[in-house]
Design a protein around this motif. Structure first.
Motif, PDB file in Angstrom:
ATOM      1  N   LEU A  30       0.823  -1.214   0.000  1.00  0.00           N
ATOM      2  CA  LEU A  30       0.000   0.000   0.000  1.00  0.00           C
ATOM      3  C   LEU A  30       0.855   1.262   0.000  1.00  0.00           C
ATOM      4  CD1 LEU A  30      -2.972  -0.957   2.341  1.00  0.00           C
ATOM      5  CD2 LEU A  30      -3.048  -0.392  -0.096  1.00  0.00           C
ATOM      6  N   GLU A  54      -2.904  -0.413  -8.754  1.00  0.00           N
ATOM      7  CA  GLU A  54      -3.722  -1.039  -7.729  1.00  0.00           C
ATOM      8  C   GLU A  54      -2.846  -1.952  -6.893  1.00  0.00           C
ATOM      9  OE1 GLU A  54      -8.089  -1.256  -9.998  1.00  0.00           O
ATOM     10  OE2 GLU A  54      -6.943  -3.062  -9.619  1.00  0.00           O
ATOM     11  N   ALA A  55      -3.176  -2.054  -5.604  1.00  0.00           N
ATOM     12  CA  ALA A  55      -2.422  -2.921  -4.690  1.00  0.00           C
ATOM     13  C   ALA A  55      -3.164  -4.235  -4.487  1.00  0.00           C
ATOM     14  CB  ALA A  55      -2.217  -2.217  -3.350  1.00  0.00           C
ATOM     15  N   TYR A  56      -2.405  -5.332  -4.427  1.00  0.00           N
ATOM     16  CA  TYR A  56      -2.968  -6.660  -4.128  1.00  0.00           C
ATOM     17  C   TYR A  56      -2.097  -7.341  -3.085  1.00  0.00           C
ATOM     18  CZ  TYR A  56      -6.180  -6.093  -8.005  1.00  0.00           C
ATOM     19  OH  TYR A  56      -7.178  -5.623  -8.825  1.00  0.00           O
ATOM     20  N   HIS A  57      -2.754  -7.994  -2.111  1.00  0.00           N
ATOM     21  CA  HIS A  57      -2.034  -8.607  -0.987  1.00  0.00           C
ATOM     22  C   HIS A  57      -2.673  -9.954  -0.646  1.00  0.00           C
ATOM     23  CE1 HIS A  57      -0.599  -9.194   3.167  1.00  0.00           C
ATOM     24  NE2 HIS A  57       0.423  -8.440   2.810  1.00  0.00           N
ATOM     25  N   ARG A 180     -10.858  -0.806  -6.301  1.00  0.00           N
ATOM     26  CA  ARG A 180     -10.226  -1.431  -7.452  1.00  0.00           C
ATOM     27  C   ARG A 180     -11.267  -1.806  -8.507  1.00  0.00           C
ATOM     28  NH1 ARG A 180      -6.886  -5.843  -4.115  1.00  0.00           N
ATOM     29  NH2 ARG A 180      -8.916  -5.898  -3.097  1.00  0.00           N
ATOM     30  N   LEU A 189     -12.361  -2.427  -0.868  1.00  0.00           N
ATOM     31  CA  LEU A 189     -11.089  -1.845  -0.419  1.00  0.00           C
ATOM     32  C   LEU A 189     -10.639  -0.724  -1.351  1.00  0.00           C
ATOM     33  CD1 LEU A 189      -9.117  -5.104   0.533  1.00  0.00           C
ATOM     34  CD2 LEU A 189     -10.285  -3.499   2.063  1.00  0.00           C
ATOM     35  N   TRP A 191      -8.050   0.536  -2.826  1.00  0.00           N
ATOM     36  CA  TRP A 191      -6.643   0.263  -3.095  1.00  0.00           C
ATOM     37  C   TRP A 191      -6.235   0.627  -4.527  1.00  0.00           C
ATOM     38  CZ3 TRP A 191      -5.000  -4.947  -0.332  1.00  0.00           C
ATOM     39  CH2 TRP A 191      -5.120  -4.780   1.050  1.00  0.00           C
TER      40      TRP A 191
END
Length: 214
Positions: A30, A54-57, A180, A189, A191
DNA sequence: CATGGGATTGACT
DNA sequence: GTCAATCCCATGC
């Protein structure tokens, strides 16, 4: 004070390759996602400025790594600073930058670029003239830059696909943040991170149109 | 081994 | 607004 070339000390070349080091990616995804806005993706003669990420976790179900280590997700858990390229809808290659320490499955999806170099090649590969449409989507930008599945797991500092620091003099305003795009799981989220640019993919986040107009 | 579902795009109603 | 294209891979039998 003037720099002088000396034997054994070649002068630094302006414009020499200065890709971001692995350490840049070895922190919370992030943090990396907004930090990549304004950076440059280069492949061959083509390059563009990142304007949407975009963030992915692995802790959330929209991330491919959420299911754990498989043949496909292996690279997501590997060392930071590598490319994760996968095929979407059987047609498009999507480019991600692997983040966080080895063992954590996380990546930043590069969703849009502002074309910077190699525009003729981009137009040829995209079959399109309008610069704002060349790289305004995750599948569009890989097609424009000629990035394919063979780029998966390559090193973003030394491999064929490179990500370089922000251009001198280019200021990125506070990014617009929102949910997203195109996912069904963990869709709430916020993100997604966007710079103020006409090259951001649709749908545009609230406020972008106004900030472009003014 | 068969099947189903996408982190999308472009064409079309 | 709707919809098909097309392939990799995870899952289930």
């Amino acid at each position: 004070m003037t720099a002088r070339a000396r034997p054994g000390r070649p002068p630094a070349r302006p414009g020499a390759s200065v890709a971001l080091p692995a350490a840049f990616y070895a922190r919370p995804v992030l943090e990396v996602a907004p930090a990549l806005l304004g950076c440059v993706v280069r492949h061959g003669d083509a390059a563009g400025v990142i304007v949407e990420t975009e963030a992915y976790h692995d802790s959330e179900p929209a991330c491919h790594a959420h299911i754990g280590r498989t043949a496909r997700t292996h690279v997501l858990f590997g060392p930071p600073g590598r490319a994760y390229v996968y095929r979407s809808y059987g047609i498009h290659a999507l480019l991600n930058a692997v983040c966080e320490p080895e063992g954590v499955g996380a990546a930043v999806l590069i969703r849009a670029l502002e074309p910077l170099a190699g525009l003729d090649g981009m137009r040829a590969r995209r079959g399109l003239d309008d610069p704002a449409g060349l790289c305004s989507g995750p599948g569009k930008l890989t097609q424009a830059l000629g990035i394919g599945m063979e780029g998966n797991a390559t090193d973003l500092a030394t491999g064929p696909i490179r990500i370089e620091p922000r251009l001198d003099g280019r200021l990125i305003e506070a990014p617009l943040v929102g949910p997203r795009i195109g996912i069904t799981k963990a869709a709430e989220l916020p993100w997604r991170f966007c710079a103020v640019s006409r090259s951001v993919s649709r749908p545009w986040p609230p406020g972008l149109r106004d900030r472009l107009g003014g």
